[in-house]
Design a protein around this motif. Structure first.
Motif, short mmCIF file in Angstrom:
data_model
loop_
_atom_site.label_atom_id
_atom_site.label_comp_id
_atom_site.label_asym_id
_atom_site.label_seq_id
_atom_site.Cartn_x
_atom_site.Cartn_y
_atom_site.Cartn_z
N TYR A 156 0.86 -1.19 0.00
CA TYR A 156 0.00 0.00 0.00
C TYR A 156 0.89 1.23 0.00
CZ TYR A 156 -3.55 3.33 1.73
OH TYR A 156 -4.40 4.40 1.88
N GLU A 251 -2.54 5.19 -2.49
CA GLU A 251 -3.47 5.96 -1.67
C GLU A 251 -4.08 7.09 -2.49
OE1 GLU A 251 -3.52 8.56 2.52
OE2 GLU A 251 -1.62 7.88 1.66
N LEU A 254 -7.08 6.12 -4.44
CA LEU A 254 -8.31 5.96 -3.66
C LEU A 254 -9.08 7.29 -3.58
CD1 LEU A 254 -7.05 3.76 -0.67
CD2 LEU A 254 -8.38 3.01 -2.66
N SER A 307 -8.40 7.32 4.52
CA SER A 307 -8.00 6.52 3.36
C SER A 307 -7.73 5.07 3.76
CB SER A 307 -6.78 7.13 2.67
OG SER A 307 -5.74 7.39 3.60
N TYR A 311 -9.26 1.84 2.01
CA TYR A 311 -8.39 0.76 1.52
C TYR A 311 -8.88 -0.59 2.03
CZ TYR A 311 -4.14 -2.04 0.88
OH TYR A 311 -3.24 -3.02 0.54
N ASN A 314 -11.91 -1.64 0.21
CA ASN A 314 -11.50 -2.16 -1.09
C ASN A 314 -11.06 -3.63 -0.98
OD1 ASN A 314 -9.06 -2.73 -3.01
ND2 ASN A 314 -10.17 -1.09 -4.03
#
Length: 538
Positions: A156, A251, A254, A307, A311, A314
């Motif tokens: 990430y 990030e 997103l 965020s 994540y 997701n």
């Protein structure tokens, strides 16, 4: 061996109409207590309110003793099992036939697991803590895949927010010095030679365009160039470390795709978002957190947590059965809020496992090493790889449980001796390989009667590897394999110095070659799981 014993115990519970509980089998610390042991009688006594030793006697009475040399009850109710040599030899024969397939079973059955690890901010080089997390994540992915799980690995990228802005500002200050202008570096900015290197690259490419620009004017270019260059360096360091990822998630993306905003809207619809003091808050106390958490500040900016929630949403939507996050130990306070977010989004908190990795204390001849020429404040993973190699670094990172302190002495890691754990294990594999360069093996011809007591102990050690591997999978702890490999290598080296493998006695030679082959298979498989080479020569 342990699967066989578990099946025998399960059959015994059915015959006795005892509760079908999960059966735990372990290796006794004292070999006088047998080959394998189980505390099952004590577990069942909690359900039946019967003395555990009585339950143990009942269990023993139903077990066929054909393959057991001895079955004993010890202490408050442990049942200790010693296998007959004939069974040990038949298992060795199976190992030699099946080779590495003998060591694993498909326990994962295709369950989907995502492992997110390293995920260092692209604001500087990887340090040793990142390296330790990388070694752990890659080894964990290896063992879970080997056990039949469908594993996806992920990095990430924190490429949004204040940290990358500070990176850009740090480079801007260094760039001004190249233009002959002195600027004071803000305290929170990044330091180290790598900042000057970035500034020099940008100076060479854009000096005419940037000479008289303010940070407000030049910031976007500096941030974009700098973090992407650092990210490329991180990718190269990890690749050279033997660590690759199936997916890299940004990030920034997103935010650009609206996923962060949609996640907040979803939580609001579920009743977990409220406004207070001009800020938006996530009601994490509803899921056991000690306080609610801000996701949008009163100035309109998003927190990192916003965020992070998006994540994890997701991840959940991609249908994983389990999420494993590997973080630095300094993220301990972050665990509960992330679990709260995951639960709010409809996933059970038991489906997310967070492994915290302690930092590494680097030593040279027992004295702390603290400074790096390039990073300024810490020794980088790249510097360690360049000095002692990826295999040695990776193996030593995995010699301790991930949440325990690790002392790493560079000079010991460079020695070709028993002090260096990875050398000792790899050398055992190479030593056996050199034996097979001079001798052929026929697994059908070994004679169990020719094995001496020391050799039987080594065979039993090899046959314990499937259990060690299984425990590593269950507990998500690759270091168990590292411990095992060191113990097996020590046993083999001692054996090699005491006995001659190839001799004029063809039957004895064949028997000992089979022993060596089994040890070699276990060493090779274990090293492969750790992502470390099993060399043929050293």
């Amino acid at each position: 061996m342990h699967y066989f014993l578990k099946n025998k115990l399960s059959e015994a519970l059915k015959k006795l109409n005892y509760p079908q509980i999960e059966i735990e089998v372990e290796i006794p610390k004292n070999e006088a207590f047998g080959d394998l042991s189980t505390p099952i009688a004590m577990e069942i006594s909690r359900h039946l309110k019967k003395p555990p030793r009585t339950i143990a006697e009942d269990i023993i009475s139903t077990i066929d003793r054909d393959i057991f040399e001895d079955i004993q009850i010890a202490g408050p109710g442990f049942i200790n099992f010693t296998f007959k040599n004939n069974y040990i030899f038949s298992e060795l024969s199976e190992c030699l036939k099946e080779e590495e397939a003998f060591f694993v079973q498909n326990t994962g059955k295709g369950r989907k697991i995502q492992i997110e690890f390293v995920s260092a901010n692209p604001t500087g080089p990887l340090h040793l803590g990142h390296g330790r997390g990388a070694a752990l994540g890659a080894a964990l992915a290896n063992i879970l895949r080997e056990a039949g799980y469908n594993v996806s690995t992920e990095y990430y990228i924190n490429d949004a927010g204040k940290q990358v802005e500070l990176l850009g500002l740090s480079v801007y200050v260094a760039l001004q010095k190249l233009f002959g202008k002195e600027m004071e570096l803000p305290e929170e900015c990044y330091k180290g030679e790598y900042i000057n290197e970035l500034a020099k690259e940008i100076y060479d490419l854009y000096k005419n365009d940037l000479k008289d620009k303010s940070f407000d004017e030049a910031g976007d270019l500096l941030i974009e160039f700098s973090y992407k260059k650092i990210l490329n360096d991180i990718m190269k360091d990890l690749e050279d470390f033997g660590v690759v990822f199936d997916k890299w998630v940004s990030e920034r993306k997103l935010y650009h795709t609206g996923e962060v905003q949609r996640t907040i809207l979803k939580l609001k619809e579920l009743g977990y978002i409220y406004e207070k003091d001009g800020a938006l808050w996530f009601k994490s106390t509803a899921f056991g957190d000690d306080k609610d958490r801000v996701i949008i500040k009163n100035d309109g900016t998003y927190t990192y947590f916003a965020s992070d929630i998006a994540y994890h949403k997701n991840k959940i939507e991609r249908g994983f059965d389990e999420l494993i996050n590997i973080w630095g130990a300094d993220h301990h306070g972050y665990i509960q809020r992330v679990k709260a977010a995951v639960q709010a989004l409809g996933m059970s908190p038991s489906q997310i496992k967070i492994l915290l990795v302690q930092m590494v204390n680097l030593l040279r001849e027992g004295k702390p090493v603290q400074m790096s020429k390039r990073a300024g404040t810490f020794v980088t993973l790249r510097e360690l790889i360049d000095e002692i190699g990826a295999d040695t670094t990776k193996f030593i990172f995995l010699t301790r449980r991930h949440d325990s302190q690790l002392e790493f002495d560079i000079e010991i890691a460079k020695r070709q001796s028993q002090e260096n754990p990875v050398y000792y294990v790899q050398y055992a594999h190479a030593r056996i390989n050199s034996i097979f360069e001079k001798a052929d093996i026929n697994p059908e011809k070994f004679s169990g009667e020719l094995f001496n007591e020391n050799e039987i102990k080594i065979i039993k050690k090899v046959l314990m590897y499937p259990m060690i591997f299984d425990l590593s999978v269950q507990m998500r702890e690759p270091h168990r394999i590292t411990f095992y490999l060191q113990e097996l290598a020590a046993m083999f080296h001692s054996y090699y110095h005491k006995y001659r493998v190839v001799s004029e006695d063809s039957n004895l030679t064949e028997t000992r070659l089979c022993l060596c082959r089994a040890v070699m298979l276990a060493l090779r498989h274990g090293l492969k799981m750790l992502g470390v080479k099993a060399p043929e020569k050293m």
